[in-house]
Design a protein around this motif. Structure first.
Motif, PDB file in Angstrom:
ATOM      1  N   PHE D  23       0.812  -1.227   0.000  1.00  0.00           N
ATOM      2  CA  PHE D  23       0.000   0.000   0.000  1.00  0.00           C
ATOM      3  C   PHE D  23       0.839   1.268   0.000  1.00  0.00           C
ATOM      4  O   PHE D  23       0.509   2.229   0.667  1.00  0.00           O
ATOM      5  CB  PHE D  23      -0.916   0.077   1.220  1.00  0.00           C
ATOM      6  CG  PHE D  23      -1.825  -1.080   1.382  1.00  0.00           C
ATOM      7  CD1 PHE D  23      -2.916  -1.230   0.545  1.00  0.00           C
ATOM      8  CD2 PHE D  23      -1.611  -2.004   2.371  1.00  0.00           C
ATOM      9  CE1 PHE D  23      -3.774  -2.291   0.719  1.00  0.00           C
ATOM     10  CE2 PHE D  23      -2.469  -3.068   2.535  1.00  0.00           C
ATOM     11  CZ  PHE D  23      -3.557  -3.218   1.714  1.00  0.00           C
ATOM     12  N   LEU D 169     -18.169   5.488 -11.262  1.00  0.00           N
ATOM     13  CA  LEU D 169     -16.886   4.849 -10.998  1.00  0.00           C
ATOM     14  C   LEU D 169     -15.741   5.514 -11.738  1.00  0.00           C
ATOM     15  O   LEU D 169     -14.581   5.147 -11.572  1.00  0.00           O
ATOM     16  CB  LEU D 169     -16.949   3.371 -11.387  1.00  0.00           C
ATOM     17  CG  LEU D 169     -17.902   2.516 -10.570  1.00  0.00           C
ATOM     18  CD1 LEU D 169     -17.911   1.095 -11.077  1.00  0.00           C
ATOM     19  CD2 LEU D 169     -17.513   2.532  -9.099  1.00  0.00           C
ATOM     20  N   PRO D 172     -10.821   7.976  -9.794  1.00  0.00           N
ATOM     21  CA  PRO D 172     -10.102   7.114  -8.859  1.00  0.00           C
ATOM     22  C   PRO D 172     -10.826   5.802  -8.543  1.00  0.00           C
ATOM     23  O   PRO D 172     -10.183   4.787  -8.338  1.00  0.00           O
ATOM     24  CB  PRO D 172      -9.986   7.972  -7.603  1.00  0.00           C
ATOM     25  CG  PRO D 172     -10.094   9.362  -8.081  1.00  0.00           C
ATOM     26  CD  PRO D 172     -10.998   9.336  -9.270  1.00  0.00           C
ATOM     27  N   ALA D 173     -12.175   5.827  -8.535  1.00  0.00           N
ATOM     28  CA  ALA D 173     -12.891   4.617  -8.104  1.00  0.00           C
ATOM     29  C   ALA D 173     -12.509   3.408  -8.949  1.00  0.00           C
ATOM     30  O   ALA D 173     -12.153   2.353  -8.419  1.00  0.00           O
ATOM     31  CB  ALA D 173     -14.396   4.858  -8.159  1.00  0.00           C
ATOM     32  N   ILE D 174     -12.553   3.559 -10.250  1.00  0.00           N
ATOM     33  CA  ILE D 174     -12.255   2.406 -11.107  1.00  0.00           C
ATOM     34  C   ILE D 174     -10.780   2.048 -11.023  1.00  0.00           C
ATOM     35  O   ILE D 174     -10.404   0.877 -11.135  1.00  0.00           O
ATOM     36  CB  ILE D 174     -12.710   2.674 -12.567  1.00  0.00           C
ATOM     37  CG1 ILE D 174     -12.641   1.392 -13.409  1.00  0.00           C
ATOM     38  CG2 ILE D 174     -11.878   3.737 -13.233  1.00  0.00           C
ATOM     39  CD1 ILE D 174     -13.697   0.392 -13.082  1.00  0.00           C
ATOM     40  N   PHE D 176      -9.029   2.232  -8.270  1.00  0.00           N
ATOM     41  CA  PHE D 176      -8.925   1.418  -7.058  1.00  0.00           C
ATOM     42  C   PHE D 176      -9.403  -0.003  -7.309  1.00  0.00           C
ATOM     43  O   PHE D 176      -8.785  -0.969  -6.874  1.00  0.00           O
ATOM     44  CB  PHE D 176      -9.754   2.028  -5.923  1.00  0.00           C
ATOM     45  CG  PHE D 176      -9.076   3.170  -5.230  1.00  0.00           C
ATOM     46  CD1 PHE D 176      -7.805   3.012  -4.697  1.00  0.00           C
ATOM     47  CD2 PHE D 176      -9.699   4.399  -5.115  1.00  0.00           C
ATOM     48  CE1 PHE D 176      -7.177   4.066  -4.054  1.00  0.00           C
ATOM     49  CE2 PHE D 176      -9.070   5.456  -4.482  1.00  0.00           C
ATOM     50  CZ  PHE D 176      -7.809   5.289  -3.957  1.00  0.00           C
ATOM     51  N   ILE D 177     -10.525  -0.121  -8.003  1.00  0.00           N
ATOM     52  CA  ILE D 177     -11.051  -1.461  -8.254  1.00  0.00           C
ATOM     53  C   ILE D 177     -10.056  -2.259  -9.090  1.00  0.00           C
ATOM     54  O   ILE D 177      -9.749  -3.419  -8.779  1.00  0.00           O
ATOM     55  CB  ILE D 177     -12.431  -1.374  -8.942  1.00  0.00           C
ATOM     56  CG1 ILE D 177     -13.453  -0.828  -7.939  1.00  0.00           C
ATOM     57  CG2 ILE D 177     -12.860  -2.736  -9.460  1.00  0.00           C
ATOM     58  CD1 ILE D 177     -14.820  -0.570  -8.521  1.00  0.00           C
ATOM     59  N   ALA D 179      -6.870  -1.717  -9.247  1.00  0.00           N
ATOM     60  CA  ALA D 179      -5.724  -2.005  -8.391  1.00  0.00           C
ATOM     61  C   ALA D 179      -6.046  -3.182  -7.478  1.00  0.00           C
ATOM     62  O   ALA D 179      -5.189  -4.030  -7.214  1.00  0.00           O
ATOM     63  CB  ALA D 179      -5.350  -0.779  -7.567  1.00  0.00           C
ATOM     64  N   GLY D 180      -7.305  -3.251  -7.014  1.00  0.00           N
ATOM     65  CA  GLY D 180      -7.716  -4.370  -6.178  1.00  0.00           C
ATOM     66  C   GLY D 180      -7.587  -5.681  -6.925  1.00  0.00           C
ATOM     67  O   GLY D 180      -7.079  -6.677  -6.393  1.00  0.00           O
TER      68      GLY D 180
ATOM     69  N   ALA E 176      -8.796  -4.179   0.484  1.00  0.00           N
ATOM     70  CA  ALA E 176      -8.681  -2.761   0.787  1.00  0.00           C
ATOM     71  C   ALA E 176      -8.959  -1.920  -0.457  1.00  0.00           C
ATOM     72  O   ALA E 176      -9.757  -0.985  -0.438  1.00  0.00           O
ATOM     73  CB  ALA E 176      -7.283  -2.459   1.309  1.00  0.00           C
ATOM     74  N   PHE E 177      -8.298  -2.283  -1.548  1.00  0.00           N
ATOM     75  CA  PHE E 177      -8.496  -1.523  -2.782  1.00  0.00           C
ATOM     76  C   PHE E 177      -9.948  -1.598  -3.258  1.00  0.00           C
ATOM     77  O   PHE E 177     -10.531  -0.602  -3.664  1.00  0.00           O
ATOM     78  CB  PHE E 177      -7.584  -2.057  -3.894  1.00  0.00           C
ATOM     79  CG  PHE E 177      -6.149  -1.649  -3.764  1.00  0.00           C
ATOM     80  CD1 PHE E 177      -5.762  -0.338  -4.004  1.00  0.00           C
ATOM     81  CD2 PHE E 177      -5.167  -2.567  -3.411  1.00  0.00           C
ATOM     82  CE1 PHE E 177      -4.437   0.047  -3.910  1.00  0.00           C
ATOM     83  CE2 PHE E 177      -3.842  -2.190  -3.308  1.00  0.00           C
ATOM     84  CZ  PHE E 177      -3.470  -0.890  -3.556  1.00  0.00           C
ATOM     85  N   LEU E 178     -10.507  -2.804  -3.220  1.00  0.00           N
ATOM     86  CA  LEU E 178     -11.871  -2.973  -3.728  1.00  0.00           C
ATOM     87  C   LEU E 178     -12.870  -2.181  -2.894  1.00  0.00           C
ATOM     88  O   LEU E 178     -13.723  -1.466  -3.435  1.00  0.00           O
ATOM     89  CB  LEU E 178     -12.251  -4.461  -3.775  1.00  0.00           C
ATOM     90  CG  LEU E 178     -11.464  -5.310  -4.779  1.00  0.00           C
ATOM     91  CD1 LEU E 178     -11.847  -6.777  -4.684  1.00  0.00           C
ATOM     92  CD2 LEU E 178     -11.667  -4.810  -6.200  1.00  0.00           C
ATOM     93  N   MET E 180     -12.294   0.387  -1.027  1.00  0.00           N
ATOM     94  CA  MET E 180     -12.030   1.798  -1.285  1.00  0.00           C
ATOM     95  C   MET E 180     -12.702   2.227  -2.597  1.00  0.00           C
ATOM     96  O   MET E 180     -13.409   3.243  -2.642  1.00  0.00           O
ATOM     97  CB  MET E 180     -10.510   1.972  -1.390  1.00  0.00           C
ATOM     98  CG  MET E 180     -10.092   3.379  -1.658  1.00  0.00           C
ATOM     99  SD  MET E 180     -10.164   4.333  -0.149  1.00  0.00           S
ATOM    100  CE  MET E 180      -9.862   5.947  -0.804  1.00  0.00           C
ATOM    101  N   GLY E 181     -12.486   1.461  -3.646  1.00  0.00           N
ATOM    102  CA  GLY E 181     -13.042   1.815  -4.950  1.00  0.00           C
ATOM    103  C   GLY E 181     -14.553   1.886  -4.905  1.00  0.00           C
ATOM    104  O   GLY E 181     -15.165   2.845  -5.394  1.00  0.00           O
ATOM    105  N   ILE E 182     -15.152   0.879  -4.261  1.00  0.00           N
ATOM    106  CA  ILE E 182     -16.612   0.848  -4.224  1.00  0.00           C
ATOM    107  C   ILE E 182     -17.153   2.003  -3.389  1.00  0.00           C
ATOM    108  O   ILE E 182     -18.117   2.666  -3.770  1.00  0.00           O
ATOM    109  CB  ILE E 182     -17.095  -0.529  -3.700  1.00  0.00           C
ATOM    110  CG1 ILE E 182     -16.761  -1.602  -4.743  1.00  0.00           C
ATOM    111  CG2 ILE E 182     -18.584  -0.512  -3.403  1.00  0.00           C
ATOM    112  CD1 ILE E 182     -16.834  -3.012  -4.253  1.00  0.00           C
ATOM    113  N   VAL E 184     -15.722   4.945  -2.850  1.00  0.00           N
ATOM    114  CA  VAL E 184     -15.579   6.187  -3.609  1.00  0.00           C
ATOM    115  C   VAL E 184     -16.696   6.275  -4.651  1.00  0.00           C
ATOM    116  O   VAL E 184     -17.305   7.336  -4.851  1.00  0.00           O
ATOM    117  CB  VAL E 184     -14.184   6.273  -4.284  1.00  0.00           C
ATOM    118  CG1 VAL E 184     -14.124   7.446  -5.249  1.00  0.00           C
ATOM    119  CG2 VAL E 184     -13.092   6.412  -3.237  1.00  0.00           C
TER     120      VAL E 184
END
Lengths: 438, 307, 180, 195, 201
Positions: D23, D169, D172-174, D176-177, D179-180, E176-178, E180-182, E184
């Motif tokens: 992270f 999304l 940044p939202a997409i 992050f997803i 990146a997840g 964590a990323f998922l 966070m993304g959702i 946001v």
């Protein structure tokens, strides 16, 4: 192994409709509409005016520029109009309309020149220019210009394009079967005009009778070779043909002469032969009238300027509901909105598709299947170019070589998502060219 | 005659007749072969799992599209393929609700958040599978032994922990523990050959993938035949690495994709913590695909070589 | 005061102030930090040696050993730290050993970064308790004489291996059956 | 020895990738991952600075902070100041010796000071008891891992431009997803290297 | 003043709206109490730094202001670091290096440079508290989601029943990323405004 190139597609050829039908001479048209632009390059200037009487073979359009070709009357009669008329290539183009007097008189100035053996290269080139001969495969590049490479460019190979890879079309096929000697004579004339010793006649292997006829015709000729090509679209594309026959690649943005090659269509060769034998300029040609919505598909010898409506009528008119009328083949031909457009020098065929055969599928998102990538004979990435074009990313499209696209239509043909890739790339090309001109 | 109105769309005027739907349903059809093997070996439970997962995938797609106010396109068959593929990647005894979660994740996070079919960077079924694998590791590694229905280990686990190989014939036919649709190499190859024949998949990816694994196995002193036949390699190579949307478009790109997936599979299998690396490897190469596409633009006809 | 001198003066002043503040904070917190560390260590030692109330530290053969005694001064066992390489990082383990009986008296996982819900379950008594009373002569092989955790094999193996290998050294210093 | 160094590299690039598993460096990861070209430039610049920081941190820790007993309370202050000046210095030197190089990644240099990977690497080196060579390799690996993450993400984001991400999304939202999902994939390397 | 406070809590929430300083928001948010602790730690550093920067804004020459701010921030961060180590060792172990990394947390420098260095002391305090608490509630929310799904607990108390299957992924980086993304994305839907990602500097 049959010679070919990498990429391409195998569409259904549908040539059986006309391939065994001998060329018929069309009846004399009542009226012809002769556009002053039937070729690549500067349009001609009309040298007749309304009320003038003209005869078959008489020059009615003068080519002032180097890249141009004069235009001749295809029937005898009276000029009734000199005005812009719809052109099969789109838009309105200055045209000379001639009303037939029914006599079909030959222009007095037309005499058979000396036999080929006695003609000098310059005389041959001049004859070709004065006869208004242009590439008859569809592009319409003035032939004599092709035969006069600028200083520094050498030519060592002439290829006669007898591939006729477009589905449905059989005009060249029939020509080669019926008049193989004309094709060979035309090639000899070109070879002599350019001083080249190597000539090839390239034919797709799905035309065995044409191959046989040409084989016989070249038996006694030195330096002319028959090349059998694999049946694949676009085998007859200039670049693909050169690659298949010689293994050379025309450089991006270049011309065949950059790899020392001239390619001429079989029909063009026959027109040259005709000019040498009779002195007759290019006023008629063979066109295949075919398609699922034509009553009697035929190969017709038509006068330049004959309206489509008259030609289709001679083939028994429409069968059922016609959905699309196309000048040329189904892959690269131009769809027409009206039937009073005339046949021109590059009209290799008129294709009428029934309404049910016209594909109007809904577009869905690209699934990146890469079928278009495999099909593209230029090895472009049509899907990527299409995406750029959809978003107006012209610079990116140019970086990905949009300008090299030959618009053969393979990508759009194979696309399972029904994305009009060819059209999109054409759009990109137009934008890039427009930006370059600025 | 003049009153006819003609359609004047641009060339080409004919089309191959191929459609996304036809491709998807052919793939789904080919998947029926390994699915049949799974049902044969693991029983009705496997069939239920396949049906539930597929339904969940299709439903998630429809709900997502409905919420976004977009046309519902579940009939293009892509969600069906994702659903079946995911089911084939699950242990036959997985609790059904977990399979539903997997399918929902596969379609939502794996596909719809990117805009749906054609726009997803990763193979949705594998996203679902890996999500489940990380979320419910215990349930996702509880394998049913097809012979007696007891729980047991997969051949790869046995190899990793005890260094014991499994009979080739068993591996080939699929009479072993493992995910529902990955055990029968025979049926997978059959389905793969069908798709190859129909031109719906391209030989380069599975060819170079399997080839790389085989060669690396030999080099690293393992039994290549065992490595090829066990785990999800066959299923991955023929049905998941070849996913059009998430693999490179150029020929060279496909070769790189295959080799890369092979290398990562071997690394994870031989040296990693997980006994199996096929899902991770393919997903990783999916992630590399845009970069591969960018740097493997084919040399076009007549392009002057840069000196 | 020109521009540059002012810049330098301000920077130096702020740096000095910061340094002083930090030094002061350190003085305040340091004893507490040391105390915390010591406490944590003692707690771990007491936990792996049942009955121990006090500990003394000895250094032998490069190893730090903690000898646990009860309030009467009776030695109850030896504790030592060992580190295994787990699934996603080192695992620090405190091991209690009673040479007289040749048995382990308990283990405690001090720190690790194993997968939560999986490998991380080596921290749970369900796993650690099995080492209580285990003979040091055992093989410490997972699935054979060490129970593992479903879905995680590497972490328990890492713990077993680390204990076994450090026992080799410790049993040389304090042989089984001997006094300590 | 070589084996350990190899493990450090593999660990920091794949197994414990600084972005996907530790992270770190998320702000620049979000900010400069929309174009592959900038991603490569930023990655290169960061890798360079990270390697230098690792060396500097080693020397400061072992020759200044530890001998004088300042480590526990001056570590953070001194490391961050060194990083800030190092970045300045690199910027000046690069501009002087190679304007071309400066154009390639000079613009990213000021952003690096607040990239938490840099400070994290400096803080982790004393924590992990790395020697000089190990520290250097660790810094290099951290940079390469960050670069890899940036390149992968930028490629996906460039493709995403052609996609149809739901409005909510977008941005940044997409990222992050995505990146997840990438972090999920990188978990496949878990347990790869005995740490 | 109230406006400054609310701005950080909602309008320009550092995590969900400005999307900065997210490293720690992802790293330590495996349990609710971690979120609260990290949030308070950051609020402390942010508020102290803002106060000092606001007071010293006229003394510090603009050319050296960034180094000065960094020293100020680093100092307060170290203080937090030392105190947490001394009094909350268990929490400190969980947070790892993310406490010292507050120094490079973009939020702090962003507010110091972008707000405190220009505004009055009172407004700066309001802004810092708003931002800090905005950060705190945001990461606590993330922590709660991850804790409930990942461990079945809320602030350490079992709430999901004994048979709850833990969603291990939630405690791992991808979770964590998922999440966070959702989150946001959900915030975007609530405010119906596309998020604007503020760059560090």
């Amino acid at each position: 192994m049959l010679k070919t190139f990498r990429g391409g597609i195998h569409p259904p050829y549908n040539k059986d409709l006309t391939k065994h039908k001998p060329v018929e001479t069309a009846k004399l048209p009542d009226r012809v509409i002769i556009p002053m632009s039937q070729h690549v390059g500067a349009p001609c200037e009309p040298i007749v005016k309304v009320g003038d009487l003209v005869k078959k073979g008489q020059k009615i359009g003068e080519a002032r520029a180097f890249v141009s070709a004069p235009i001749h009357a295809s029937i005898s009669g009276k000029v009734t109009a000199v005005e812009p008329r719809p052109h099969p290539g789109g838009g309105m183009v200055m045209s000379v309309v001639i009303e037939s007097d029914g006599k079909d008189e030959l222009f007095e100035g037309i005499n058979a020149p000396k036999p080929l053996a006695e003609l000098s290269p310059d005389e041959i080139k001049n004859l070709i220019r004065e006869s208004g001969i242009v590439g008859m495969g569809g592009a319409g590049f003035p032939t004599q210009v092709k035969l006069s490479p600028p200083p520094g460019k050498t030519i060592d190979t002439i290829i006669v394009n007898g591939a006729e890879c477009e589905p449905y079309l059989t005009a060249d096929h029939r020509l080669m079967v019926e008049r193989p000697d004309d094709v060979v004579l035309g090639l000899e004339a070109i070879m002599k005009a350019t001083g080249v010793k190597n000539g090839y006649i390239a034919i797709e292997e799905n035309k065995p009778d044409a191959i046989e006829a040409i084989r016989k015709a070249i038996q006694a000729k030195d330096g002319i070779e028959l090349v059998e090509l694999a049946t694949k679209y676009p085998q007859g594309g200039e670049k693909q043909l050169i690659n298949a026959v010689t293994g050379r690649e025309v450089p991006s943005g270049g011309l065949p002469m950059d790899v020392h090659v001239i390619v001429d269509n079989a029909g063009t060769c026959a027109a040259i032969a005709n000019a040498i034998k009779t002195g007759m300029p290019l006023v008629e040609r063979i066109a295949t009238v075919t398609g699922t919505a034509v009553n009697e598909p035929k190969n017709l010898l038509i006068r330049i300027g004959t309206p489509f409506s008259e030609i289709i009528e001679q083939c028994g008119g429409f069968k059922g509901e016609a959905g699309k009328v196309i000048m040329g083949g189904p892959m690269m031909g131009l769809a027409q909105s009206v039937l009073d457009v005339p046949a021109i020098k590059g009209t290799s065929g008129i294709l009428v598709l029934a309404k049910n055969d016209v594909v109007l599928s809904e577009q869905s998102p690209c699934i990146r299947c890469a079928r278009c990538v495999d099909a593209c004979p230029i090895h472009l990435l049509p899907t990527t170019l299409g995406k750029f074009a959809e978003r107006g990313m012209w610079t990116e499209a140019e970086e990905y070589h949009a300008l090299d696209c030959i618009e053969c239509g393979c990508c759009a043909y194979v696309c399972p998502a029904h994305i009009p890739l060819t059209q999109l790339i054409r759009l990109a090309k137009n934008h890039i060219m427009a930006a370059k001109k600025k | 005659m003049g009153e006819y109105k003609f359609i004047t769309t641009s060339s080409p005027h004919i089309h191959s007749g191929e459609s996304v739907q036809r491709i998807m349903f052919n793939v789904a059809g080919a998947l029926m072969l390994p699915a049949a093997a799974g049902i044969y070996f693991f029983g009705l439970r496997a069939l239920v799992l396949i049906i539930i997962t597929t339904l969940a995938a299709v439903l998630t797609e429809a709900i997502f599209q409905k919420l976004r106010g977009k046309p519902i396109t579940v009939w293009d068959g892509s969600a069906v393929v994702t659903g079946i593929l995911l089911a084939l990647n699950l242990p036959p005894g997985l609790p059904l609700w977990m399979a539903v979660v997997g399918a929902a994740i596969a379609i939502s996070l794996g596909k719809q958040v990117y805009g749906g079919i054609g726009m997803n960077p990763f193979n949705p079924a594998l996203i679902g599978r890996v999500f489940l694998m990380i979320t419910f590791p215990v349930q996702m590694t509880t394998w049913i032994n097809p012979v007696d229905g007891t729980t047991g280990a997969t051949p790869l686990q046995i190899m990793k922990m005890q260094g014991v190989s499994t009979d080739y014939i068993k591996l080939f036919l699929g009479n072993i523990g493992g995910s529902l649709g990955e055990t029968s190499a025979f049926m997978i190859i059959l389905g793969g050959l069908y798709l190859l024949y129909k031109g719906y998949i391209e030989w380069r990816i599975p060819g170079f993938y399997l080839g790389t694994v085989a060669i690396l196995s030999v080099v690293l002193g393992r039994d290549p035949i065992f490595e090829l036949l066990s785990g999800g390699l066959m299923l991955g190579a023929f049905f998941m690495a070849t996913d059009m949307v998430t693999s490179p478009i150029s020929r060279l790109g496909k070769i790189i994709f295959g080799i890369g997936a092979g290398i990562f599979t071997v690394i994870i299998r031989f040296y990693g913590g997980y006994p199996e690396g096929v899902s991770f490897s393919i997903l990783l190469m999916n992630a590399f695909t845009p970069v591969i596409n960018r740097y493997t633009v084919p040399r076009i006809y007549g392009e002057v070589k840069v000196r | 005061m020109n521009q540059y001198t002012r810049m330098i003066v301000v920077l130096v002043a702020i740096s000095l102030a910061a340094g002083a503040l930090l030094a002061f904070s350190y003085e305040v917190t340091n004893p507490k930090i040391q105390e915390q560390a010591q406490q944590a260590l003692e707690q771990a030692v007491m936990k792996v040696i049942p009955g121990a109330e006090k500990m003394t530290t000895v250094e032998k053969e490069g190893m730090t050993l903690y000898i646990g005694t009860d309030n009467q001064g009776n030695k109850k066992g030896i504790a030592f730290k060992t580190t295994g390489s787990g699934f996603s990082g080192p695992i620090e383990i405190m091991v209690g050993y009673n040479p007289k009986e040749g048995k382990l008296t308990g283990i405690e996982i001090l720190s690790m970064s194993e997968t939560p819900g999986l490998g991380a379950r080596i921290k749970e008594p369900a796993f650690t308790d099995q080492f209580k009373g285990k003979s040091v002569k055992d093989d410490f092989i997972p699935k054979k004489d060490v129970k593992v955790i479903t879905g995680a094999t590497i972490s328990p193996a890492a713990v077993s291996k680390a204990i076994k290998s450090s026992l080799a050294t410790v049993t040389k210093i304090y042989p089984v059956g001997g006094d300590f | 020895m070589l084996k350990e160094l190899f493990f450090i590299i593999v660990s920091s690039v794949l197994v414990n990738n600084f972005v996907f598993s530790r992270f770190l460096g998320n702000c620049p990861f979000l900010g400069v991952s929309s174009k592959t070209e900038t991603a490569v430039g930023m990655g290169m610049a960061t890798t360079f600075v990270l390697t230098m920081t690792a060396v500097a941190a080693y020397f400061i820790q072992h020759y200044i902070l530890m001998p004088f007993g300042l480590a526990p309370f001056l570590q953070i202050v001194s490391f961050i100041l060194v990083i800030a000046s190092l970045v300045q210095l690199v910027e000046m030197v690069v501009l002087k010796i190679s304007p071309a190089l400066y154009n390639a990644f000079g613009i990213y240099l000021p952003l690096i000071t607040t990239n938490c990977i840099v400070l994290a690497v400096a803080l982790l080196i004393p924590l992990k008891n790395y020697n000089l060579i190990e520290s250097t390799i660790f810094g290099l690996g951290a940079g390469l891992g960050f670069t890899l993450a940036l390149i992968l993400m930028s490629g996906i984001r460039e493709d995403m431009e052609f996609g149809d991400v739901p409005d909510a999304l977008k941005g940044p939202a997409i990222v992050f997803i995505t990146a997840g999902l990438l972090a999920m994939i990188f978990l496949g390397f878990a347990g790869l290297v005995p740490l | 003043m109230v406006k400054d406070f609310v701005n950080g809590l909602w309008g320009e929430n550092p995590i969900f709206r400005a999307v900065i300083g997210i490293c720690s928001a992802l790293a330590v948010t495996t349990a609710g109490q971690n979120g609260i602790a990290m949030g308070l730690a950051l609020t402390f550093v942010l508020t102290c730094s803002s106060i000092l920067v606001s007071i010293l804004k006229n003394i510090i020459p603009s050319k050296v202001r960034i180094p000065c701010y960094i020293i100020v921030i680093a100092t307060f961060t170290t203080i937090v670091d030392l105190f947490m180590k001394a009094y909350f060792p268990a929490l400190y172990q969980v947070m790892g290096i993310f406490i010292p990394l507050i120094v490079v947390n973009c939020i702090v420098l962003w507010r110091a440079e972008g707000f405190a260095s220009k505004m009055s002391l009172i407004r700066s305090i309001a802004d810092a508290l708003g931002m800090g608490l905005g950060y705190a509630w945001a990461i606590t929310l993330i922590s709660i989601v991850r804790e409930i799904l990942g461990s079945g607990t809320l602030f350490g108390i079992h709430i999901m029943g004994a048979n709850f299957t833990h969603w291990v992924i939630m405690l791992l980086p991808p979770g964590a990323f998922l999440v966070m993304g959702i989150l946001v994305g959900i915030m975007n839907m609530i405010t119906r405004k596309p998020v604007k990602n503020t760059h560090c500097h």
